[in-house]
Design an enzyme around this catalytic site. Structure first.
Site, short mmCIF file in Angstrom:
data_model
loop_
_atom_site.label_atom_id
_atom_site.label_comp_id
_atom_site.label_asym_id
_atom_site.label_seq_id
_atom_site.Cartn_x
_atom_site.Cartn_y
_atom_site.Cartn_z
N CYS B 37 0.82 -1.21 0.00
CA CYS B 37 0.00 0.00 0.00
C CYS B 37 0.85 1.26 0.00
O CYS B 37 0.33 2.36 -0.10
CB CYS B 37 -0.94 0.00 1.20
N ASP B 39 2.66 2.45 2.49
CA ASP B 39 2.78 3.09 3.80
C ASP B 39 4.23 3.04 4.31
O ASP B 39 4.93 2.07 4.06
CB ASP B 39 1.91 2.38 4.85
N CYS B 64 -2.47 4.93 6.26
CA CYS B 64 -3.90 5.00 6.57
C CYS B 64 -4.12 5.05 8.09
O CYS B 64 -3.19 4.90 8.87
CB CYS B 64 -4.61 3.77 6.00
N CYS B 107 -1.31 -3.69 8.44
CA CYS B 107 -0.89 -2.51 9.22
C CYS B 107 -0.29 -2.95 10.56
O CYS B 107 0.69 -2.37 11.03
CB CYS B 107 -2.09 -1.59 9.48
#
Lengths: 230, 139
Positions: B37, B39, B64, B107
């Site tokens: 993603c 990140d 996010c 995450c």
């Protein structure tokens, strides 16, 4: 969604019972509509999986198949065939949207060939949590910090021309990096298309890491462009 | 997709945002990223050389809400723990605490990786023999 089934297994047409080596939307012998299961996005267009695609031919074939699947043509067909024509239309649309777009096509083929990419595999590769080089991470992080700083300065009504200039410079640099990645990807397309299985495996790995790199870069570019433009 | 109340709380009031002096021998820095993603997460710890207790933990995450909440929670949890106790924290603990949905599990993995990378960096600086596990995670 991915519909990766073994397309090497011959399937029999439900109507004329003649076996085919790949699944297409219509039987090549009796032209009857086939259920959507069994193939992949490439076989929908009677293509073998490859990365350099003739986009004009793909579009022509998309329109031809769309017309053939039109509900009007199934007005007098059986309920089963009507249902398949709708499901095939959905599959055809997904297939076209995926194959015409270079990055989505590449990701799709890599998944089809068993590479673990995309969110559903995130974090599974525990032995190798970061497939992106540390120096790129470092740079991405630093630039994000600068972006933060610029947004903060804006909030209190200050604009730092030096910061603006360095972000613009960074934006140009990262745009060039994205272009480099895209060029490298195109090289790998040709490499993959023309090679045998052993070369293909290493080409796939290269493409996976190029796509990883590209995701960081494009996220960052999006944010930089947004901040500079605001 | 709806975030849980705990994620929203950490997102709105992230704990321990900031940075520590990277050059200090008492500080370990972990910079990790999720290529899926894009990140990026930096987590830093300051370890008491006598007790091996993590006295300070700071993070900065670009990503996010779940990534921010996971790293915020991670810093809360490792503060006051010894280095070896901090290594016991698993991403599944974070998933449970924050009620992360399946698409956001990565995450929590990122946060666990960040803890391990920070501890790995601190160990390297201080010549502490690394366990095989920590070495793998630090790369």
């Amino acid at each position: 969604m991915l519909n990766v089934l073994d397309s090497a297994v011959p399937v029999e047409c439900w109507s004329c019972s003649i076996g085919q080596s790949t699944t297409t939307l219509f039987c090549p012998h009796c032209s009857k509509i086939q259920p959507p299961s069994g193939g992949n996005y490439f076989t929908v267009f009677s293509l073998t999986p490859h990365l350099n695609i003739d986009l004009a031919a793909l579009e022509t074939e998309f329109h031809r198949l769309s017309r053939k699947l039109h509900p009007d043509r199934f007005a007098r067909a059986t309920d089963q065939e009507k249902e398949w024509s709708l499901a095939d239309t959905a599959l055809l649309n997904d297939a076209y949207r995926t194959l015409k777009e270079p990055l989505r096509r590449t990701e799709y083929l890599l998944k089809l060939e068993g590479s673990e990419i995309g969110e559903e595999f995130a974090g599974k590769d525990k032995a190798n949590p970061s497939r992106v080089p540390a120096d790129l991470l470092e740079e991405v992080f630093e630039l994000n910090m600068q972006l933060d700083e610029m947004r903060m300065a804006r909030k209190v009504g200050e604009e730092d021309p030096a910061l603006h200039a360095s972000l613009t410079e960074a934006k140009n640099k990262f745009e060039a990096m994205v272009n480099d990645v895209d060029q490298d990807l195109r090289k790998e397309w040709t490499n993959w298309d023309q090679s045998d299985q052993t070369v293909r495996q290493s080409s796939q790995n290269k493409m996976v890491s190029l796509l990883d790199r590209r995701r960081y870069l494009s996220n960052l570019l999006r944010d930089v462009t947004e901040t500079l433009g605001a | 997709m709806a975030y849980s109340d705990k994620v929203i709380d950490h997102y709105n009031n992230p704990r321990n945002v900031g940075q520590l002096d990277k050059a200090s021998t008492e500080v370990g820095t972990g910079l990790v990223g999720a290529p899926e993603c894009g990140d990026v997460m930096r987590l830093q710890i300051r370890v008491n050389p006598e007790t091996q207790v993590i006295e300070e933990a700071k993070f900065k995450t670009f990503g996010c809400g779940s990534a921010i909440a996971s790293s915020s929670l991670a810093t809360e949890w490792i503060k006051g723990k010894t280095v070896s106790d901090a290594l016991e924290i698993k991403n599944t603990d974070i998933v449970k605490e924050l009620s992360l949905p399946p698409v956001k599990i990565h995450c929590s993995v990122l946060a666990e990786d960040a803890i391990r990378a920070a501890i790995g960096d601190w160990k390297k600086k201080n010549g502490v023999a690394e366990t095989a596990d920590a070495t793998a995670a630090a790369h």
